[in-house]
Design an enzyme around this catalytic site. Structure first.
Site, PDB file in Angstrom:
ATOM      1  N   HIS A  49      -5.227   6.008  -6.049  1.00  0.00           N
ATOM      2  CA  HIS A  49      -4.091   5.858  -6.988  1.00  0.00           C
ATOM      3  C   HIS A  49      -5.022   5.609  -8.466  1.00  0.00           C
ATOM      4  O   HIS A  49      -4.327   6.381  -9.408  1.00  0.00           O
ATOM      5  CB  HIS A  49      -3.381   4.374  -7.118  1.00  0.00           C
ATOM      6  CG  HIS A  49      -2.821   4.230  -5.453  1.00  0.00           C
ATOM      7  ND1 HIS A  49      -3.354   3.449  -4.604  1.00  0.00           N
ATOM      8  CD2 HIS A  49      -1.826   4.822  -5.069  1.00  0.00           C
ATOM      9  CE1 HIS A  49      -2.448   3.499  -3.461  1.00  0.00           C
ATOM     10  NE2 HIS A  49      -1.555   4.032  -3.883  1.00  0.00           N
ATOM     11  N   GLN A 165       4.564  16.000   1.072  1.00  0.00           N
ATOM     12  CA  GLN A 165       5.229  15.283  -0.116  1.00  0.00           C
ATOM     13  C   GLN A 165       5.268  15.744  -1.353  1.00  0.00           C
ATOM     14  O   GLN A 165       6.041  16.024  -2.010  1.00  0.00           O
ATOM     15  CB  GLN A 165       4.898  13.889  -0.190  1.00  0.00           C
ATOM     16  CG  GLN A 165       5.295  12.792  -1.355  1.00  0.00           C
ATOM     17  CD  GLN A 165       4.894  11.397  -1.275  1.00  0.00           C
ATOM     18  OE1 GLN A 165       5.372  10.512  -0.454  1.00  0.00           O
ATOM     19  NE2 GLN A 165       4.018  11.062  -2.283  1.00  0.00           N
ATOM     20  N   ARG A 199      -2.795   2.121   3.953  1.00  0.00           N
ATOM     21  CA  ARG A 199      -2.736   1.722   5.429  1.00  0.00           C
ATOM     22  C   ARG A 199      -4.062   1.500   5.979  1.00  0.00           C
ATOM     23  O   ARG A 199      -4.093   0.922   6.996  1.00  0.00           O
ATOM     24  CB  ARG A 199      -1.959   2.653   6.183  1.00  0.00           C
ATOM     25  CG  ARG A 199      -0.461   2.741   5.709  1.00  0.00           C
ATOM     26  CD  ARG A 199       0.404   3.322   6.485  1.00  0.00           C
ATOM     27  NE  ARG A 199       1.897   3.395   6.502  1.00  0.00           N
ATOM     28  CZ  ARG A 199       2.936   3.792   5.798  1.00  0.00           C
ATOM     29  NH1 ARG A 199       2.200   4.754   5.121  1.00  0.00           N
ATOM     30  NH2 ARG A 199       3.773   3.643   5.731  1.00  0.00           N
TER      31      ARG A 199
END
Ligand code: AMP
Length: 295
Positions: A49, A165, A199
């Site tokens: 990120h 995505q 995750r």
């Protein structure tokens, strides 16, 4: 000057937790000629990120990070409730990365009781994760569309870690004529090769070790490709053989597809995407590489 816009002129970061307020701030920023960079996330931030934020910082005057664990993209029995959340830690990573505004809101504000509008990219969402997670991409495209309407970005950054995505969002932006530049960013990995993911926190030490077979398999396929192998079935077999050595890792899919159309390929080239999804215990992990690209 309106105090809500002060961060535009200073280094203070602000958390905005109302849709109306974020829209107002974004509209005012646009009126004053500022370029808005946007990084949508579900939080529990890591260096993947942060790399998006760093690039976003260089490409805009105002950097907006959204943190929203989007219930619409989780299926029944998936990990929505236990998805890791840590706003305090996220805020300090965001401040460090030069974020001006963190936008966050409740699921009830994003999807009020009478909510009934969905964005659906049809074909690109059929294979790969779309096949294993029905409705997932509809949830993603819907929330990204809403976030674009809330944050009004000029540019939005997404990781290639979630390769499908990114392809689906590019399709949505093109098909719906959204005035947003979409930038795809490289996968950031741990030093041992594991692709960073919120995750990964779920993995036990043994599971984490087993998970390294994913990046090992990608490397091995790359090496065979560079040595001249072009047959997709034989390349997939390399992956299957490596993952079979880890009994804790159950394959969801191993596929070679064209990196833009996501159509299956029998013979690979520089535009072929190798995409993997597995379960390690209860944790679903994905990884990928495009054969002709460095990571
Ligand atoms: P998430 O919070 O998992 O929804 O991810 C938010 C954004 O960060 C998405 O565009 C992801 O593709 C991107 N991202 C997640 N992990 C990585 C990674 N390891 N490297 C680069 N980008 C990532």
């Amino acid at each position: 000057m309106n105090s809500r816009l002060r961060p535009i002129l200073s280094t203070d970061m602000r958390v905005v937790s109302s849709i109306n307020e974020m829209q107002f701030i974004a509209a005012e920023a646009r009126k004053s000629g500022k370029r808005i960079s946007f990084v949508p996330t579900m939080g529990f931030l890591h260096s993947g990120h942060a790399s998006l934020l760093k690039e976003g910082r260089t490409r805009g005057d105002i950097l907006v990070l959204s943190i929203f664990v989007n219930p619409a993209q989780f299926g029944a029995g998936e990990d929505f409730d236990r998805y890791p959340r840590d706003m305090e830690r996220d805020s300090s990573i965001a401040a460090e990365a030069g974020v001006d505004f963190i936008f966050t809101c409740t699921p009830a504000e994003m999807y009020p009781a009478d909510y009934q509008t969905w964005v659906d990219v049809t074909e690109l969402t059929l294979p790969l994760c779309g096949a294993s997670r029905p409705g997932h991409f509809r949830g993603v495209t819907t929330v990204v569309c809403k976030l674009f309407n809330i944050v009004l970005p000029h540019i939005a950054l997404f990781g290639k870690k979630d390769y499908q995505q990114l392809a689906v969002i590019r399709r949505m932006v093109t098909d719906l004529n959204m005035p947003v530049e979409v930038v795809g960013m490289p996968i950031i990995r741990e030093p041992d090769g594991l692709a960073m993911s919120s995750r990964n926190k779920y993995l036990s030490p043994d599971e984490r070790k087993s998970s390294l077979c994913l990046s090992r398999a990608l490397q091995s396929v790359r090496a065979s490709y560079h040595a001249g192998e072009r047959n997709a079935e034989r390349l997939k077999q390399i992956v299957n053989n490596i993952i079979a050595l880890e009994p804790a890792v159950i394959i969801d899919y191993v596929e070679l597809r064209h990196c833009e159309t996501l159509a299956e390929v029998a013979m690979v080239d520089n535009h072929s995407l190798l995409a993997l999804a597995v379960k390690v215990g209860t944790t679903r992990l994905i990884d990928n590489c495009v054969l002709g690209e460095d990571d």
